[in-house]
Design an enzyme around this catalytic site. Structure first.
Site, PDB file in Angstrom:
ATOM      1  N   ARG B  29      83.718 -24.937  42.502  1.00 37.85           N
ATOM      2  CA  ARG B  29      83.632 -24.736  41.058  1.00 37.85           C
ATOM      3  C   ARG B  29      84.045 -23.313  40.663  1.00 37.85           C
ATOM      4  NH1 ARG B  29      78.461 -24.055  37.676  1.00 37.85           N
ATOM      5  NH2 ARG B  29      77.800 -23.049  39.582  1.00 37.85           N
ATOM      6  N   CYS B  50      61.667  11.312  37.807  1.00 41.48           N
ATOM      7  CA  CYS B  50      61.124  10.102  38.449  1.00 41.48           C
ATOM      8  C   CYS B  50      59.617  10.220  38.620  1.00 41.48           C
ATOM      9  CB  CYS B  50      61.788   9.899  39.821  1.00 41.48           C
ATOM     10  SG  CYS B  50      60.953   8.672  40.851  1.00 41.48           S
ATOM     11  N   CYS B  53      58.625  10.439  42.583  1.00 43.81           N
ATOM     12  CA  CYS B  53      58.994  11.529  43.487  1.00 43.81           C
ATOM     13  C   CYS B  53      57.808  12.468  43.724  1.00 43.81           C
ATOM     14  CB  CYS B  53      60.176  12.309  42.905  1.00 43.81           C
ATOM     15  SG  CYS B  53      61.794  11.547  43.221  1.00 43.81           S
ATOM     16  N   HIS B 113      64.135   9.923  46.992  1.00 39.89           N
ATOM     17  CA  HIS B 113      64.435   9.076  45.842  1.00 39.89           C
ATOM     18  C   HIS B 113      65.611   8.139  46.114  1.00 39.89           C
ATOM     19  CE1 HIS B 113      64.432   8.179  41.515  1.00 39.89           C
ATOM     20  NE2 HIS B 113      65.737   8.378  41.479  1.00 39.89           N
ATOM     21  N   ASN B 153      60.561  -5.503  44.098  1.00 40.78           N
ATOM     22  CA  ASN B 153      61.738  -5.871  43.319  1.00 40.78           C
ATOM     23  C   ASN B 153      62.783  -4.808  43.590  1.00 40.78           C
ATOM     24  OD1 ASN B 153      60.430  -8.034  42.002  1.00 40.78           O
ATOM     25  ND2 ASN B 153      59.579  -6.647  40.458  1.00 40.78           N
ATOM     26  N   GLY B 159      65.061  -6.524  38.025  1.00 40.41           N
ATOM     27  CA  GLY B 159      64.033  -5.978  37.146  1.00 40.41           C
ATOM     28  C   GLY B 159      63.421  -4.668  37.611  1.00 40.41           C
ATOM     29  N   SER B 161      62.930  -0.958  37.614  1.00 39.02           N
ATOM     30  CA  SER B 161      63.317   0.009  36.595  1.00 39.02           C
ATOM     31  C   SER B 161      63.475   1.394  37.205  1.00 39.02           C
ATOM     32  CB  SER B 161      62.297   0.021  35.462  1.00 39.02           C
ATOM     33  OG  SER B 161      61.029   0.358  35.951  1.00 39.02           O
ATOM     34  N   HIS B 164      63.754   4.544  43.104  1.00 31.69           N
ATOM     35  CA  HIS B 164      62.929   5.151  44.156  1.00 31.69           C
ATOM     36  C   HIS B 164      62.320   4.021  45.009  1.00 31.69           C
ATOM     37  CE1 HIS B 164      60.652   8.845  45.478  1.00 31.69           C
ATOM     38  NE2 HIS B 164      60.133   7.879  46.208  1.00 31.69           N
ATOM     39  N   HIS B 166      60.064   1.636  46.560  1.00 31.50           N
ATOM     40  CA  HIS B 166      58.633   1.395  46.390  1.00 31.50           C
ATOM     41  C   HIS B 166      58.384  -0.100  46.268  1.00 31.50           C
ATOM     42  CE1 HIS B 166      59.963   0.885  42.222  1.00 31.50           C
ATOM     43  NE2 HIS B 166      58.787   0.363  41.931  1.00 31.50           N
ATOM     44  N   GLN B 168      55.056  -3.018  44.906  1.00 36.55           N
ATOM     45  CA  GLN B 168      53.828  -3.146  44.144  1.00 36.55           C
ATOM     46  C   GLN B 168      52.863  -4.066  44.881  1.00 36.55           C
ATOM     47  OE1 GLN B 168      54.210  -3.640  39.847  1.00 36.55           O
ATOM     48  NE2 GLN B 168      56.428  -3.673  40.068  1.00 36.55           N
ATOM     49  N   HIS B 281      53.175 -13.645  51.794  1.00 38.33           N
ATOM     50  CA  HIS B 281      52.097 -14.579  51.493  1.00 38.33           C
ATOM     51  C   HIS B 281      51.105 -14.555  52.650  1.00 38.33           C
ATOM     52  CE1 HIS B 281      54.596 -17.065  48.431  1.00 38.33           C
ATOM     53  NE2 HIS B 281      53.791 -16.249  47.809  1.00 38.33           N
ATOM     54  N   HIS B 296      53.485 -14.949  56.188  1.00 43.87           N
ATOM     55  CA  HIS B 296      54.957 -14.946  56.196  1.00 43.87           C
ATOM     56  C   HIS B 296      55.522 -14.123  55.051  1.00 43.87           C
ATOM     57  CE1 HIS B 296      53.680 -18.420  53.748  1.00 43.87           C
ATOM     58  NE2 HIS B 296      54.733 -18.148  53.004  1.00 43.87           N
ATOM     59  N   HIS B 298      58.826 -13.713  52.248  1.00 48.58           N
ATOM     60  CA  HIS B 298      59.945 -14.399  51.582  1.00 48.58           C
ATOM     61  C   HIS B 298      60.887 -13.354  50.997  1.00 48.58           C
ATOM     62  CE1 HIS B 298      58.117 -18.429  51.484  1.00 48.58           C
ATOM     63  NE2 HIS B 298      56.998 -17.920  51.017  1.00 48.58           N
TER      64      HIS B 298
HETATM   65  O1  LIG Z   1      77.024 -26.169  35.273  1.00 49.76           O
HETATM   66  P1  LIG Z   1      77.258 -24.758  34.821  1.00 49.76           P
HETATM   67  O2  LIG Z   1      77.066 -24.584  33.336  1.00 49.76           O
HETATM   68  O3  LIG Z   1      78.567 -24.202  35.276  1.00 49.76           O
HETATM   69  O4  LIG Z   1      76.126 -23.902  35.573  1.00 49.76           O
HETATM   70  C1  LIG Z   1      74.958 -23.408  34.980  1.00 49.76           C
HETATM   71  O5  LIG Z   1      73.975 -24.424  34.816  1.00 49.76           O
HETATM   72  C2  LIG Z   1      73.518 -25.046  36.020  1.00 49.76           C
HETATM   73  C3  LIG Z   1      72.408 -26.018  35.663  1.00 49.76           C
HETATM   74  O6  LIG Z   1      71.300 -25.379  35.048  1.00 49.76           O
HETATM   75  C4  LIG Z   1      73.027 -24.007  37.038  1.00 49.76           C
HETATM   76  O7  LIG Z   1      72.786 -24.661  38.265  1.00 49.76           O
HETATM   77  C5  LIG Z   1      74.062 -22.897  37.252  1.00 49.76           C
HETATM   78  O8  LIG Z   1      73.491 -21.886  38.071  1.00 49.76           O
HETATM   79  C6  LIG Z   1      74.451 -22.311  35.893  1.00 49.76           C
HETATM   80  O9  LIG Z   1      75.416 -21.290  36.051  1.00 49.76           O
HETATM   81  O1  LIG Z   2      56.127  -3.600  37.011  1.00 51.06           O
HETATM   82  P1  LIG Z   2      57.596  -3.372  36.802  1.00 51.06           P
HETATM   83  O2  LIG Z   2      58.344  -3.021  38.045  1.00 51.06           O
HETATM   84  O3  LIG Z   2      57.881  -2.411  35.674  1.00 51.06           O
HETATM   85  O4  LIG Z   2      58.136  -4.800  36.284  1.00 51.06           O
HETATM   86  C1  LIG Z   2      58.881  -5.716  37.037  1.00 51.06           C
HETATM   87  O5  LIG Z   2      58.045  -6.450  37.933  1.00 51.06           O
HETATM   88  C2  LIG Z   2      57.020  -7.242  37.332  1.00 51.06           C
HETATM   89  C3  LIG Z   2      56.305  -8.019  38.415  1.00 51.06           C
HETATM   90  O6  LIG Z   2      57.187  -8.867  39.123  1.00 51.06           O
HETATM   91  C4  LIG Z   2      57.585  -8.198  36.272  1.00 51.06           C
HETATM   92  O7  LIG Z   2      56.524  -8.793  35.566  1.00 51.06           O
HETATM   93  C5  LIG Z   2      58.496  -7.469  35.283  1.00 51.06           C
HETATM   94  O8  LIG Z   2      59.115  -8.412  34.425  1.00 51.06           O
HETATM   95  C6  LIG Z   2      59.541  -6.666  36.048  1.00 51.06           C
HETATM   96  O9  LIG Z   2      60.390  -5.958  35.158  1.00 51.06           O
END
Ligand SMILES: O=P(O)(O)O[C@H]1O[C@H](CO)[C@@H](O)[C@H](O)[C@H]1O
Ligand SMILES: O=P(O)(O)O[C@H]1O[C@H](CO)[C@@H](O)[C@H](O)[C@H]1O
Lengths: 342, 342
Positions: B29, B50, B53, B113, B153, B159, B161, B164, B166, B168, B281, B296, B298
């Protein structure tokens, strides 16, 4: 005493049995992370390179008709194919796979490349709803189809690769995860109380009023008590309808009117074409009666604070539970306010 | 006969009981949708702006110590607070909320950093693992804590921000959705067979070999048969450990080694700092024995085809089930190939 607008708490989604974490005090958190590109303005009414515009040739070599309102066809890059085998592999319950035949359809809302639902008239949207109803009825009869999922991804932020107004229909042999959960919860509530879960929920919401966005004779739009996305909404028919085939002309008209209102309301909120995924949940297509099933629509929009600041469903959300900062009640208030201005 | 590398099928996640839709034929595709910004290159070793830091002042006015390796503190914008009430609202099972006290911690991996796990030595990562273990033990004792979620993250796309390095830790009073599912499935398997679900699964994977990325004496990294994200992986200890407090020095060292290998492998795959959410987890912190629980990790990375083309979990994924195009087996092959080059 738990104060929903102040204290961290979790809320139950009675349709899935899952919980969302709400942290109302956290809205003051500064955002220094990724911001999104604003949707560009100038989209032509006709794009010769678009595979959805009337008269254009698609990837499989077919030419679209010179359609004047709506148009449906089978996806050229379908995730599901009718002839897939549906046998099973099962290694001790740990390595388990099942063949998944199905059908993927595309529905164009308009010949105009540059329109969106929010810019179409209620008459025009009504034709879309009528086509959804026809598509559903046909797929519902197909012996390989066990569930029909109609959904729209709107905006580049939500993975839409083409701005031409359209949605997709994925009809699967088996029931997708979300439908399985909603079926089980609605069945359980019905068995325990004799009532429909969403009929009872709607009654409560109409009494409390604080999460209602708007309503007409047939439908109510509200921010569900358990909303996950910042400005998530739900569309509920007042009548106990379990799928599109139960809709009469007035139901279709009422749904079209609500789709027009809610999408205009969203566009107004941050003065931007509001990205979202939206779709409808309806009873499975397994031939059984589903008296507990109540048709409904979900809008899942990612924006949080502005046209360029979105909510990230990441770390804790993926590994634990979804989390939100603004409460559903304050989201509803802001959506009602935006609606006054459309 | 179902051919897993050709036919559309779904695969069961035995840890959650949910399914993922796999469409192997769909990789051809074309993608005309949103592309992502490449991560910018030049990050300074120290950033005076930061809040992570060493020596800098944070949002709450406190000054970070001049730490030399790792450093943990309570999040200044915590989504969970220890003193939240934990009473309940319940309106007919339909409008249900519970107060959710908890603790949010931040763990800096390095004073530098500009580093990432993939650029740190195994010795340095081992200090991070040791600190996770200490944090877990402390939170596990806290009477308000029922579950401890450690997660990182990485990258603006996920997400984060602040670049650095780290992670959570969100320690909640109640068990998050994903933990509830994994607990129930592991308990059920254990009750039915007398064995641990993930011990048995690991044995199968070590026999079949095709989804294994790499391994050391203590841990195995693999693409699970039911992987949702394109290059999702899982880290499994060979020993039946249910939480970080059961780790000895060799387990910590082995985990650090695997974290180093897998993050370097990811960075190599598309020659870019690979974005992801990752986390561990482990058994709930409710004071009970959880003999069925197998610790484990993920990794959920969003990239699909290149440094700038990601997988969108939108429409069908949000309303139905997750869907993937490349198979877990071909993802594993590509990751093994990338690993040869680190
Ligand atoms: O089929 P499309 O519009 O190319 O693809 C979009 O929708 C699909 C169904 O929600 C998702 O699996 C794809 O990741 C998204 O890019
Ligand atoms: O706490 P942070 O790093 O500012 O925020 C990030 O992680 C959080 C936990 O997964 C999420 O809820 C936020 O949407 C994301 O931006």
């Amino acid at each position: 005493m738990l104060r929903l607008q102040h204290d961290s708490h979790r809320r139950l989604n009675p349709l899935t049995g899952e919980w969302v974490l709400v942290s109302p005090h956290r809205t003051s958190r500064p955002w220094q992370g990724q911001t999104e590109a604003k949707a560009e303005a100038a989209i032509p009414a006709y794009d010769p390179g678009c595979y959805l515009c009337p008269g254009n040739v698609r990837a499989n070599g077919e030419r679209n008709p010179a359609y004047e309102d709506v148009f449906a066809f089978t996806n050229d890059f379908a995730a599901l194919l009718p002839n897939s085998p549906h046998d099973e592999i099962d290694n001790n319950g740990l390595i388990v796979a099942r063949g998944e035949p199905g059908v993927c359809r595309v529905v164009c809302f308009s010949p105009r490349h540059d329109l969106t639902l929010s810019q179409m008239s209620v008459d025009e949207i009504e034709k879309v709803v009528t086509l959804w109803r026809e598509e559903f009825q046909q797929l519902d009869q197909d012996p390989i189809v066990g569930a029909v999922q109609i959904f729209e991804n709107r905006g580049a932020m939500m993975g839409a690769s083409n701005p031409h107004p359209h949605c997709q229909i994925w009809a699967t042999h088996s029931e997708p995860n979300e439908l399985v959960k909603e079926s089980a919860r609605q069945r359980g509530y019905h068995a325990a109380s004799g009532n429909c879960l969403l009929c009872d929920y709607l009654t409560l919401e109409l009494e409390q009023e604080e999460r209602i966005i708007c309503a007409n004779d047939g439908f109510v739009a509200l921010v569900p008590f358990w909303a996950t996305w910042p400005f998530e909404t739900m569309l509920l028919p007042r009548r106990h309808l379990s799928a599109l085939d139960a809709f009469d002309a007035e139901d279709s008209r009422a749904l079209a009117d609500m789709l027009s209102r809610i999408t205009r309301c969203y566009d107004r909120l941050f003065e931007t074409p509001f990205p979202y995924s939206m779709g409808f949940h309806q009873r499975p297509s397994d031939g059984d009666e589903h008296p507990h099933w109540h048709f409904h629509g979900h809008f899942y929009p990612p924006l949080l604070r502005s046209a360029t600041i979105r909510k990230f469903m990441v770390g804790f959300e993926l590994l634990g539970s979804p989390q939100r900062d603004i409460t559903p009640e304050s989201a509803a208030e802001r959506l009602r306010h935006a609606l006054l201005q459309v």
